[in-house]
Design an enzyme around this catalytic site. Sequence first.
Site, mmCIF file in Angstrom:
data_model
loop_
_atom_site.group_PDB
_atom_site.id
_atom_site.type_symbol
_atom_site.label_atom_id
_atom_site.label_comp_id
_atom_site.label_asym_id
_atom_site.label_seq_id
_atom_site.Cartn_x
_atom_site.Cartn_y
_atom_site.Cartn_z
ATOM 1 N N ASN A 202 31.656 30.884 30.469
ATOM 2 C CA ASN A 202 33.049 31.310 30.284
ATOM 3 C C ASN A 202 33.284 32.817 30.381
ATOM 4 O OD1 ASN A 202 31.766 31.663 27.849
ATOM 5 N ND2 ASN A 202 33.457 30.924 26.603
ATOM 6 N N GLU A 297 24.293 33.094 20.002
ATOM 7 C CA GLU A 297 25.733 33.024 19.757
ATOM 8 C C GLU A 297 26.188 31.687 20.307
ATOM 9 O OE1 GLU A 297 27.537 34.926 17.985
ATOM 10 O OE2 GLU A 297 26.178 36.615 17.721
ATOM 11 N N CYS A 331 34.753 30.777 22.980
ATOM 12 C CA CYS A 331 34.031 30.441 21.750
ATOM 13 C C CYS A 331 34.915 30.696 20.543
ATOM 14 C CB CYS A 331 32.742 31.227 21.660
ATOM 15 S SG CYS A 331 32.976 32.997 21.759
HETATM 16 P P1 NAP Z 1 25.638 25.764 27.638
HETATM 17 O O1 NAP Z 1 25.789 24.496 28.360
HETATM 18 O O2 NAP Z 1 24.896 25.777 26.354
HETATM 19 O O3 NAP Z 1 24.951 26.779 28.671
HETATM 20 C C1 NAP Z 1 24.709 28.112 28.327
HETATM 21 C C2 NAP Z 1 23.609 28.658 29.201
HETATM 22 O O4 NAP Z 1 22.390 27.963 28.922
HETATM 23 C C3 NAP Z 1 23.837 28.484 30.689
HETATM 24 O O5 NAP Z 1 23.371 29.635 31.341
HETATM 25 C C4 NAP Z 1 22.973 27.284 31.029
HETATM 26 O O6 NAP Z 1 22.581 27.249 32.374
HETATM 27 C C5 NAP Z 1 21.794 27.550 30.138
HETATM 28 N N1 NAP Z 1 20.935 26.396 29.870
HETATM 29 C C6 NAP Z 1 21.196 25.073 29.964
HETATM 30 N N2 NAP Z 1 20.123 24.345 29.597
HETATM 31 C C7 NAP Z 1 19.159 25.230 29.254
HETATM 32 C C8 NAP Z 1 17.828 25.098 28.772
HETATM 33 N N3 NAP Z 1 17.261 23.925 28.562
HETATM 34 N N4 NAP Z 1 17.141 26.225 28.515
HETATM 35 C C9 NAP Z 1 17.694 27.442 28.701
HETATM 36 N N5 NAP Z 1 18.945 27.628 29.156
HETATM 37 C C10 NAP Z 1 19.675 26.529 29.429
HETATM 38 O O7 NAP Z 1 27.067 26.429 27.327
HETATM 39 P P2 NAP Z 1 28.298 26.630 28.321
HETATM 40 O O8 NAP Z 1 28.895 25.299 28.616
HETATM 41 O O9 NAP Z 1 27.906 27.505 29.457
HETATM 42 O O10 NAP Z 1 29.284 27.474 27.401
HETATM 43 C C11 NAP Z 1 30.123 26.869 26.477
HETATM 44 C C12 NAP Z 1 29.575 26.981 25.085
HETATM 45 O O11 NAP Z 1 29.240 28.337 24.798
HETATM 46 C C13 NAP Z 1 30.574 26.574 24.015
HETATM 47 O O12 NAP Z 1 29.932 25.806 23.038
HETATM 48 C C14 NAP Z 1 31.027 27.917 23.435
HETATM 49 O O13 NAP Z 1 31.535 27.833 22.147
HETATM 50 C C15 NAP Z 1 29.788 28.712 23.532
HETATM 51 N N6 NAP Z 1 30.060 30.146 23.530
HETATM 52 C C16 NAP Z 1 29.718 30.865 22.416
HETATM 53 C C17 NAP Z 1 29.994 32.214 22.361
HETATM 54 C C18 NAP Z 1 29.618 33.008 21.163
HETATM 55 O O14 NAP Z 1 29.496 34.208 21.290
HETATM 56 N N7 NAP Z 1 29.426 32.415 20.001
HETATM 57 C C19 NAP Z 1 30.625 32.850 23.430
HETATM 58 C C20 NAP Z 1 30.967 32.081 24.547
HETATM 59 C C21 NAP Z 1 30.669 30.733 24.577
HETATM 60 P P3 NAP Z 1 23.266 26.195 33.407
HETATM 61 O O15 NAP Z 1 24.672 26.623 33.549
HETATM 62 O O16 NAP Z 1 22.470 26.365 34.639
HETATM 63 O O17 NAP Z 1 23.124 24.839 32.780
#
Ligand code: NAP
Length: 529
Positions: A202, A297, A331
């Site tokens: 995002n 995070e 988030c």
């Molecule tokens: P996600 O599915 O957890 O993916 C995050 C990152 O992890 C991506 O780069 C993804 O790569 C990678 N990834 C996936 N599987 C992995 C594995 N087994 N090992 C290492 N890395 C892996 O999250 P998202 O859908 O991109 O983002 C949405 C989430 O992020 C929401 O839950 C949101 O609340 C959270 N978020 C939190 C914050 C905060 O600061 N607290 C800020 C923004 C977003 P791929 O894309 O290649 O799968």
Amino acid sequence: MMIICGHHQKVGYQENGEGAYDLAFLPRGKRMAGTGSFSEILDGENNVYKYYSEGEWRKSVSGKSVAIVNPTTRKTQYKVQACSQAEVNKVMEAAKIAQKAWAKTPLWKRAELLHKAAAILKEHKHPIAECLVKEIAKPAKDSVTEVVRSGDLISYCAEEGVRILGQGTFLVSDSFPGNERTKYCLASKVPLGVVLAIPPFNYPVNLAVSKIAPALIAGNSIVLKPPTQGAVSCLHMVHCFHLAGFPKSLINCVTGKGSEIGDFLTMHPGVNCISFTGGDTGISISKKAGMIPLQMELGGKDACIVLEDADLDLAAANIVKGGLSYSGQRCTAVKIVLVMESVADALMEKVNAKVAKLTVGPPEEDCDITPVVSESSANFIEGLVMDAKEKGATFCQTYKREGNLIWPLLLDNVRADMRIAWEEPFGPVLPVIRIGSVEEGINHCNASNFGLQGCVFTKDINKAMIISDAMETGTVQINSAPARGPDHFPFQGLKDSGIGSQGITNSINMMVKVKSTVINLPTASYTMG
Ligand code: NAP
């Protein structure tokens, strides 16, 4: 084509044969991703973006690529290399060597290069923003803002780094019982080594640089694994660091699906620190990672508590902006409204009037609500909506979806047995629970497994402070929606929302360890008065 927000005109984009949009109709200076200064990052023959290793843009020997689907057209927009494990090994080895030399580079020189990268990044805000629009359907204006904010973050980080990393602690031994002043302790900050940075889709650029810049100023090297949706934006951003002239192998970027190379990366013995932002994946990473510092995070279910004495116009404006900006895919989006029953009708009237004015359509036209990132995400959101429908929530608008585009929807009279009361939709759907007391609101907030942020609307600062203390979240905003910025504020989540704290200063401090040198004196030394 989807329904487009009324007064907007579609300009500059034409669908090419493969369904992707090309930019042939944009003015010259605005035709950019993968061209001009960025042409080197694209393997034009196969139309696949390269990965960045040892200071060069390379094709993976795997011969495989990963498709990035445009959320708006639902067709392949870009392709990136699917890096192999051998390529990851090579990157790790080279990053380790590069870090040793970088740690000996004077702080002011590190800062100078970061300032240069920030300027180049801002200069190229349009091509990078174009990638954000295509890969993650972020509205065009917000995409430009993300890149500019990222440049500012890098510069602030350089400045903060030269100040805080230039200072250590000096201690004398005789403050501890039983000691004379025979020991002087000099505690300084030294880098960790190789930092693995994994941002989410995002804010792929901003949440990448919020890891890269602190790591570099602190003397670490970087291996970046961008999110698949957002990878091409990240590759363009990395090229700006390349153009700034950082030493080779100091910054590396490997692409591929997280589900395929993620575990190999996060469990790699060459990694000395992981800075991750994303969803539940972070919880499993923290269980698998070795004994290294983690900055996690993760998700949130940020509650917005509205008291009887609140300024309801202010609350309504913040609920709509906080809950529905970038279609709720933030988030820190407001993810549940907890409003006192006595003001609920008045608040909902104001909120619904604002929702009616939101524009819905493609990101190129800067619509307020744009398609969510993927079909699976849209299906998940729909599942939450249908569950709430079956269980009797009040629909303030008609539920409407076309492809990945979901119209904004407020669900009133939500109850605790509905999934939407607890789960993070990451879409333009906002549940509202009517509460009979402040305690009820706080209890709901604290029963969540998340604890990222929360907010409270009231004119009584004393009540606000008590509620802030009671909310089990990393941050509480008084009279404003939750937000991650400004980027130098501490930013952290409790419970399943994270480990450690971000914000520029905290991130720099997290990416160093303390090293003490103790000078032992033959005789006690006291300052003579
Ligand atoms: P996600 O599915 O957890 O993916 C995050 C990152 O992890 C991506 O780069 C993804 O790569 C990678 N990834 C996936 N599987 C992995 C594995 N087994 N090992 C290492 N890395 C892996 O999250 P998202 O859908 O991109 O983002 C949405 C989430 O992020 C929401 O839950 C949101 O609340 C959270 N978020 C939190 C914050 C905060 O600061 N607290 C800020 C923004 C977003 P791929 O894309 O290649 O799968």
